[in-house]
Design a protein around this motif. Structure first.
Motif, PDB file in Angstrom:
ATOM      1  N   SER A   1       0.716 -32.990  99.359  1.00  0.00           N
ATOM      2  CA  SER A   1       0.883 -31.821  98.539  1.00  0.00           C
ATOM      3  C   SER A   1      -0.254 -31.409  97.693  1.00  0.00           C
ATOM      4  O   SER A   1      -0.416 -30.470  97.088  1.00  0.00           O
ATOM      5  N   THR A   2      -1.301 -32.335  97.859  1.00  0.00           N
ATOM      6  CA  THR A   2      -2.727 -31.934  97.233  1.00  0.00           C
ATOM      7  C   THR A   2      -3.802 -31.459  98.058  1.00  0.00           C
ATOM      8  O   THR A   2      -4.790 -31.154  97.637  1.00  0.00           O
TER       9      THR A   2
ATOM     10  N   THR B   1      -9.493 -30.574 100.941  1.00  0.00           N
ATOM     11  CA  THR B   1      -9.365 -31.406  99.896  1.00  0.00           C
ATOM     12  C   THR B   1     -10.079 -31.088  98.649  1.00  0.00           C
ATOM     13  O   THR B   1     -10.947 -30.353  98.410  1.00  0.00           O
ATOM     14  N   THR B   2      -9.822 -31.942  97.597  1.00  0.00           N
ATOM     15  CA  THR B   2     -10.712 -31.707  96.444  1.00  0.00           C
ATOM     16  C   THR B   2     -12.119 -32.159  96.547  1.00  0.00           C
ATOM     17  O   THR B   2     -13.110 -31.736  95.783  1.00  0.00           O
TER      18      THR B   2
ATOM     19  N   ALA C   1      -4.981 -38.927 100.818  1.00  0.00           N
ATOM     20  CA  ALA C   1      -4.415 -38.046  99.718  1.00  0.00           C
ATOM     21  C   ALA C   1      -2.954 -37.646 100.226  1.00  0.00           C
ATOM     22  O   ALA C   1      -2.475 -37.783 101.455  1.00  0.00           O
ATOM     23  N   HIS C   2      -2.248 -37.101  99.361  1.00  0.00           N
ATOM     24  CA  HIS C   2      -0.989 -36.675  99.487  1.00  0.00           C
ATOM     25  C   HIS C   2      -0.931 -35.294 100.116  1.00  0.00           C
ATOM     26  O   HIS C   2      -1.763 -34.480  99.787  1.00  0.00           O
TER      27      HIS C   2
END
Length: 289
Positions: free
Chosen positions: A263-264, A228-229, A260-261
């Motif tokens: 797509s991310t 993730t980010t 989180a989605h």
């Protein structure tokens, strides 16, 4: 290409193709045709049309004739005979002390055969019952043991959704349904939640399965490792329809999960949806084996 009409013999049942022999038939017309179990009266559900030869089983049987008033009167009379035959068979079953439940009786149109449908736990020796019934009706007798799904289809009723059974209203054939489908759709594996009145897995589990399978291909599963980010983490919960994931970050395991989605995030290592042995043994009886 071949010209056909589609005929059904029950309101909810399979559609069979017949050769109209050049005659024009409309939806709702009654016709007399020859089938594997004898001469039958059916209802036209598909008017004359051309279909590819690959979609028919040759040789295609021809329609014998359009049903007459006398034919329709015979169908009505057979329905009354079926009611009487049902009661007689119940008495004979009790007389022979057989552990079986009579579900339905059908006369063929030409009265060449009477079919008795029943359910039972295990096999039943009904040879003496057949002889007894043949002596009463003086025609060919056939007893057919059916499963609980077929019983529900014949008897009808209301499902837990409050609507009439799918099998008794529009399902022509039963589709295989498995515990894996319920698991993949994120449903509770409580037997009362995923089984129908028949005691088997609900047929409607099949309806959206293809959509869930497509979503599973693009969505990290519970237990998957993702980037993730905010860093790496493990997926602890999945909402397939929205695509939202709950992720426990490796750098902050005690913090609230990150939402989180799909797509991310980047999938690093996917997980598998599994049934443990205890669940499988407990729920195996729900599958229609």
């Amino acid at each position: 290409m071949a010209e056909i009409i589609g005929v059904k013999f029950k309101d909810i049942g399979k559609l069979y193709y017949f050769n109209p022999e050049g005659a024009a038939y409309e939806k709702g017309d009654k016709v007399i045709v020859e089938t594997a179990r004898g001469i039958e009266c059916g209802t036209v559900c598909t008017a004359n049309k051309q279909v590819d030869d690959a979609h028919i089983v040759a040789p295609l049987k021809a329609v014998m004739r359009r049903a007459t008033d006398a034919d329709l009167a015979k169908v009505t009379a057979n329905k009354e005979r079926e009611k009487a035959a049902f009661q007689i068979c119940l008495e004979k079953i009790a007389l022979h002390k057989l552990k079986m439940d009579l579900i339905d009786v059908e006369y063929t149109f030409d009265n060449s055969k009477i079919l008795f449908y029943f359910t039972a736990d295990g096999r039943v020796d009904f040879r003496e019952l057949v002889k007894d019934l043949a002596g009463v009706f003086r025609t060919r007798i056939e007893l057919r043991q059916i499963g609980v799904r077929d019983e529900s289809k014949k008897l009808g009723g209301l499902g837990i959704c409050g609507k009439p059974f799918c099998c008794a209203t529009f399902l022509g054939d039963f589709q295989p349904v498995s515990i894996k489908m319920a698991k993949e759709q994120g449903l509770s594996l409580n037997p009362t939640k995923i089984s129908g009145t028949c005691g088997r897995l609900m047929c409607c589990l099949k309806y959206e399965q293809n959509a869930y399978e497509d979503l599973l291909k693009i969505t990290p599963k519970q237990g998957a490792i993702v980037q993730t980010t905010d860093g790496k983490g493990v997926v602890i919960d999945v909402n397939l329809l929205t695509g939202n994931l709950k992720i426990r970050l490796n750098d902050a395991p005690d913090a609230a999960p990150l939402i989180a989605h799909r797509s991310t995030v980047k999938l690093l290592k996917d997980a598998q949806i599994k049934l443990d042995k205890a669940e499988l043994e407990q729920l195996k009886a729900l599958e229609d084996n």
